[in-house]
Design a protein around this motif. Structure first.
Motif, PDB file in Angstrom:
ATOM      1  N   SER A   1      -8.479  -4.461   6.179  1.00  0.00           N
ATOM      2  CA  SER A   1      -7.527  -4.364   5.077  1.00  0.00           C
ATOM      3  C   SER A   1      -6.461  -5.447   5.197  1.00  0.00           C
ATOM      4  O   SER A   1      -6.100  -5.856   6.286  1.00  0.00           O
ATOM      5  CB  SER A   1      -6.878  -2.983   5.053  1.00  0.00           C
ATOM      6  OG  SER A   1      -6.154  -2.776   6.239  1.00  0.00           O
ATOM      7  N   ARG A   2      -5.977  -5.889   4.061  1.00  0.00           N
ATOM      8  CA  ARG A   2      -4.919  -6.897   4.024  1.00  0.00           C
ATOM      9  C   ARG A   2      -3.636  -6.219   3.608  1.00  0.00           C
ATOM     10  O   ARG A   2      -3.648  -5.309   2.786  1.00  0.00           O
ATOM     11  CB  ARG A   2      -5.277  -7.993   3.020  1.00  0.00           C
ATOM     12  CG  ARG A   2      -6.548  -8.743   3.405  1.00  0.00           C
ATOM     13  CD  ARG A   2      -6.838  -9.802   2.416  1.00  0.00           C
ATOM     14  NE  ARG A   2      -5.975 -10.941   2.718  1.00  0.00           N
ATOM     15  CZ  ARG A   2      -6.010 -12.074   2.079  1.00  0.00           C
ATOM     16  NH1 ARG A   2      -6.843 -12.235   1.090  1.00  0.00           N
ATOM     17  NH2 ARG A   2      -5.215 -13.060   2.394  1.00  0.00           N
ATOM     18  N   GLU A   3      -2.532  -6.690   4.145  1.00  0.00           N
ATOM     19  CA  GLU A   3      -1.245  -6.141   3.765  1.00  0.00           C
ATOM     20  C   GLU A   3      -0.879  -6.652   2.384  1.00  0.00           C
ATOM     21  O   GLU A   3      -0.843  -7.849   2.143  1.00  0.00           O
ATOM     22  CB  GLU A   3      -0.187  -6.557   4.775  1.00  0.00           C
ATOM     23  CG  GLU A   3       1.137  -5.890   4.551  1.00  0.00           C
ATOM     24  CD  GLU A   3       2.142  -6.235   5.630  1.00  0.00           C
ATOM     25  OE1 GLU A   3       3.328  -6.341   5.288  1.00  0.00           O
ATOM     26  OE2 GLU A   3       1.734  -6.430   6.785  1.00  0.00           O
TER      27      GLU A   3
ATOM     28  N   THR B   1       1.788  -6.898  -0.891  1.00  0.00           N
ATOM     29  CA  THR B   1       3.216  -6.948  -1.163  1.00  0.00           C
ATOM     30  C   THR B   1       3.435  -6.678  -2.641  1.00  0.00           C
ATOM     31  O   THR B   1       2.802  -7.304  -3.492  1.00  0.00           O
ATOM     32  CB  THR B   1       3.787  -8.338  -0.806  1.00  0.00           C
ATOM     33  OG1 THR B   1       3.487  -8.616   0.559  1.00  0.00           O
ATOM     34  CG2 THR B   1       5.285  -8.387  -1.013  1.00  0.00           C
TER      35      THR B   1
ATOM     36  N   GLU C   1       0.594  -6.200  -7.124  1.00  0.00           N
ATOM     37  CA  GLU C   1       0.558  -6.418  -5.681  1.00  0.00           C
ATOM     38  C   GLU C   1      -0.224  -7.685  -5.393  1.00  0.00           C
ATOM     39  O   GLU C   1      -1.202  -7.990  -6.076  1.00  0.00           O
ATOM     40  CB  GLU C   1      -0.096  -5.241  -4.974  1.00  0.00           C
ATOM     41  CG  GLU C   1       0.733  -3.985  -5.013  1.00  0.00           C
ATOM     42  CD  GLU C   1       0.116  -2.868  -4.193  1.00  0.00           C
ATOM     43  OE1 GLU C   1      -1.116  -2.852  -4.016  1.00  0.00           O
ATOM     44  OE2 GLU C   1       0.865  -2.004  -3.723  1.00  0.00           O
TER      45      GLU C   1
ATOM     46  N   PRO D   1      -1.820 -10.222  -2.018  1.00  0.00           N
ATOM     47  CA  PRO D   1      -2.202 -10.137  -0.603  1.00  0.00           C
ATOM     48  C   PRO D   1      -1.495 -11.163   0.280  1.00  0.00           C
ATOM     49  O   PRO D   1      -2.071 -11.669   1.233  1.00  0.00           O
ATOM     50  CB  PRO D   1      -3.709 -10.392  -0.649  1.00  0.00           C
ATOM     51  CG  PRO D   1      -3.873 -11.302  -1.805  1.00  0.00           C
ATOM     52  CD  PRO D   1      -2.847 -10.844  -2.831  1.00  0.00           C
TER      53      PRO D   1
ATOM     54  N   LYS E   1       2.822 -12.762   1.417  1.00  0.00           N
ATOM     55  CA  LYS E   1       4.274 -12.676   1.276  1.00  0.00           C
ATOM     56  C   LYS E   1       4.713 -13.865   0.431  1.00  0.00           C
ATOM     57  O   LYS E   1       4.559 -15.006   0.842  1.00  0.00           O
ATOM     58  CB  LYS E   1       4.950 -12.750   2.645  1.00  0.00           C
ATOM     59  CG  LYS E   1       4.633 -11.593   3.539  1.00  0.00           C
ATOM     60  CD  LYS E   1       5.677 -10.553   3.393  1.00  0.00           C
ATOM     61  CE  LYS E   1       5.431  -9.477   4.437  1.00  0.00           C
ATOM     62  NZ  LYS E   1       6.043  -8.248   4.112  1.00  0.00           N
TER      63      LYS E   1
END
Length: 60
Positions: free
Chosen positions: A21-23, A25, A37, A39, A41
């Motif tokens: 999984s990718r964080e 933002t 959202e 993937p 920052k």
């Protein structure tokens, strides 16, 4: 040489595989104002676009 499933999964570096999984933002689209959202920052001061608006800003 024939293509096989490994080429599409990224086992040889051609494509990114699904390595977990990718964080994500939460951001607001700079064009339409929709919450979305991404993937990554975002860099402060640079616009971020939703999936619908992004094609309008791609340079080919």
């Amino acid at each position: 040489m024939a293509f096989n499933d490994r080429n599409f999964r990224g086992d040889y570096g051609g494509f990114r595989g699904n390595s977990g999984s990718r964080e994500m933002t939460k951001v607001t689209c700079s064009d339409c104002g929709a919450e979305t959202e991404v993937p990554f920052k975002p860099t402060e001061g640079r616009p971020v676009y939703c999936r619908e608006c992004l094609p309008n800003h791609r340079k080919f």
